[in-house]
Motif scaffolding. Structure first.
Motif, PDB file in Angstrom:
ATOM      1  N   LYS A   4      -8.245  -6.759   3.519  1.00 10.73           N
ATOM      2  CA  LYS A   4      -7.477  -6.526   2.392  1.00 10.73           C
ATOM      3  C   LYS A   4      -7.168  -7.447   1.586  1.00 10.73           C
ATOM      4  N   ALA A   5      -7.054  -7.543   0.518  1.00  7.39           N
ATOM      5  CA  ALA A   5      -6.766  -8.504  -0.400  1.00  7.39           C
ATOM      6  C   ALA A   5      -5.998  -8.284  -1.674  1.00  7.39           C
ATOM      7  N   GLY A 179      -3.500  -4.361  -4.859  1.00  6.93           N
ATOM      8  CA  GLY A 179      -4.018  -4.535  -3.465  1.00  6.93           C
ATOM      9  C   GLY A 179      -5.240  -3.798  -3.328  1.00  6.93           C
ATOM     10  N   ILE A 180      -6.180  -4.467  -2.585  1.00 11.80           N
ATOM     11  CA  ILE A 180      -7.714  -3.697  -2.364  1.00 11.80           C
ATOM     12  C   ILE A 180      -8.171  -4.103  -1.105  1.00 11.80           C
TER      13      ILE A 180
END
Lengths: 355, 178
Positions: A4-5, A179-180
């Motif tokens: 997640k980033a 957020g990805i």
């Protein structure tokens, strides 16, 4: 490992390219796409790839050809003014059947234009191509996550057809953070195709026999025609939202489609039957999506940040001019969901002018 | 519930970082968010702003229309954005720089002496983090624990773990003051 980033669209797209196996970038910075080069300028060397900032976009695009013919997954990115310089190379890449992924982060205006957001490159990218019947799949992300997901998909399509693929995005998606989830790094064998340059074995002369040397244009035309037809049939992508009972259906892509999604929610809460066809490919234009619309639908509403309403001819062709088409074109400001709803109300009331 | 936040001030005041930290807090506490910068000819000493939207649901445009919360780190930020605040919204004023102003009476004005709070936390660069402490206390949009963890994670991931203690102190002092 998948992780997640939080990233800007441009940076997420760059990181996703590396994770999809891209190891060669050549190109030139331009707002609002500069973060792609900025990010890759340090990140590319960490993964053992090459980044070259060329003297202009034209050179950037032509350098890709060599790297791609050596088997590497390659990338170049720009905004409209630089993408204009891509077209000569695009024709070469299409004609020689070379896989490549290109990106246009759209900005406003003709000539140098301005640096703010717009969707004025639809025709340039989707129908501009290059000389000599060039054509390619155009993907249209609407979120930072889609910038990531479409990168892998773009390389797969490019290699499947030995053809370039273009990701048509915009300044808003490129500059915003969301957020990805990033995928794992793909393991790409650069020698997997028989047409790429390889180390010579004893007795080999090294002469490339890719393409259609000596067979002439009729064989080439039949081959390319069949390929474009297959792409048109197999690669249409779209998302339909509440179209089967809709009185008005929006047609939009990218940032405008996000607003239309909100407009559908707002309209439905007021009892207005609004739907949305979101393009995920601009070419092939998702004609199949229109078969799912309520046959008594009163009109289609093209929502686009442009002057002319560049999608309109494609919409009319997809519906064989059987349905009235209306437009809300906001050029350099993100469309307003409330205006979308108001326009839909006018269409239903019969007080809106067709485009 | 959608919250639209604008963070604005001078370039160099940590405006963009403040917005990113608020985004991190939203992300780590399980909300959807978008962050969008003002971009172009921005420079140190010029004006900078960014827009953060936080929601439980999908967010359409990342740009704000009716602002719920304005974080104004300088006077020009108030000139530019105060009129876009929705009635009942929150106006966080950096009272270390902005004094003697008359504000709209249909919004909640919270004056935060960020420089004094940063000094109290022994963290001269922590003015914007003290502001975040005040923001979450007064609006309740996120939990203190969630934001505390998120901010620590952010600085650790960005190679600035040695400032964690000072940043946590600034957050706590900003939070406890209100």
């Amino acid at each position: 490992m998948a992780e997640k980033a939080i990233m800007k669209g441009n940076e997420a797209l760059a990181e996703a390219a590396l994770r999809a196996g891209c190891r060669f970038f050549s190109g030139y910075p331009i707002t609002p796409q500069t973060e792609v080069l900025e990010y890759l300028s340090w990140r590319m060397s960490e993964v053992g790839g090459e980044l070259i900032q060329t003297e202009d976009e034209l050179t950037g695009l032509h350098m890709l050809i060599g790297a791609s013919l050596a088997g590497s997954r390659v990338l170049s990115t720009s905004a409209g003014p630089g993408f204009a310089l891509f077209h000569e190379g695009i024709s070469y890449i299409c004609g020689c059947e070379i896989p490549a992924v290109l990106v246009d982060v759209q900005r406003v205006g003709g000539a140098c234009g301005g640096i703010s957001a717009s969707q004025g490159d639809y025709e340039e990218v989707t129908h501009g191509g290059g000389n000599g019947d060039s054509q390619y799949v155009v993907l249209t992300p609407a979120s930072v996550q889609e910038e990531v997901d479409m990168m892998k998909e773009a390389y797969e399509i490019a290699e499947k057809y030995r053809n370039p693929v273009v990701i048509l995005t915009d300044a808003i998606i490129g500059q915003m953070m969301e957020g990805i989830t990033l995928p794992d790094f793909a393991d790409i064998d650069i020698d997997k195709f028989d047409y790429t340059y390889k180390e010579l074995k004893d007795g080999e002369d090294g002469i490339q026999r890719g393409g259609y040397p000596g067979q002439g244009f009729p064989a080439y035309a039949a081959h390319m025609g069949a390929k474009y037809k297959a792409m048109k049939e197999a690669e249409q992508r779209w998302e339909n939202i509440e179209v089967s009972d809709a009185d008005v259906v929006c047609v939009a892509y990218g940032i405008s489609s996000r607003v239309c999604k909100e407009a559908v929610r707002k309209a439905r809460a007021k009892g207005i039957k609004l739907g949305l066809i979101r393009l995920i490919t601009a070419w092939p234009f998702p004609e199949k999506a229109f078969a799912e619309i309520n046959p008594d639908c009163k009109g289609l509403l093209a929502v686009e940040m442009s002057i002319k309403g560049q999608m309109v001819p494609d919409i009319k062709l997809a519906t064989k001019c059987n349905m009235p088409v209306y437009g809300y074109f906001s050029l350099d400001v993100v469309p307003d969901a409330d205006v979308v709803v108001e326009t839909a109300e006018k269409i239903i009331a019969g007080t809106c002018e067709e485009v | 519930m959608l919250k639209e936040i604008i963070c604005a001030g001078f370039g160099g005041q940590g405006i963009i970082t403040t917005g990113i930290l608020i985004s991190y807090c939203a992300f780590e506490t399980g909300s959807q968010f978008t962050w969008y910068p003002s971009y172009g000819a921005e420079m140190r000493g010029g004006t900078a702003n960014c827009t953060i939207k936080i929601s439980d649901e999908e967010i359409a445009s990342p740009l704000a229309k009716d602002i719920d919360i304005l974080i104004a780190m300088n006077g020009p930020a108030i000139d530019k954005f105060e009129s876009s605040l929705r009635p009942g919204g929150y106006l966080f004023v950096n009272s270390s720089l902005i004094t003697d102003r008359v504000y709209r009476n249909d919004v909640n004005v919270i004056e935060v002496d960020t420089a004094a709070l940063a000094e109290e936390a022994n963290n001269p660069k922590g003015a914007n983090i003290a502001m975040i402490g005040a923001l979450i206390k007064k609006t309740g949009i996120m939990t203190f624990e969630g934001c505390s963890d998120a901010i620590e994670k952010y600085f650790t991931e960005h190679g600035k773990a040695k400032f964690n203690e000072a940043n946590q102190a600034a957050l706590k002092i900003g939070y406890n003051k209100f």
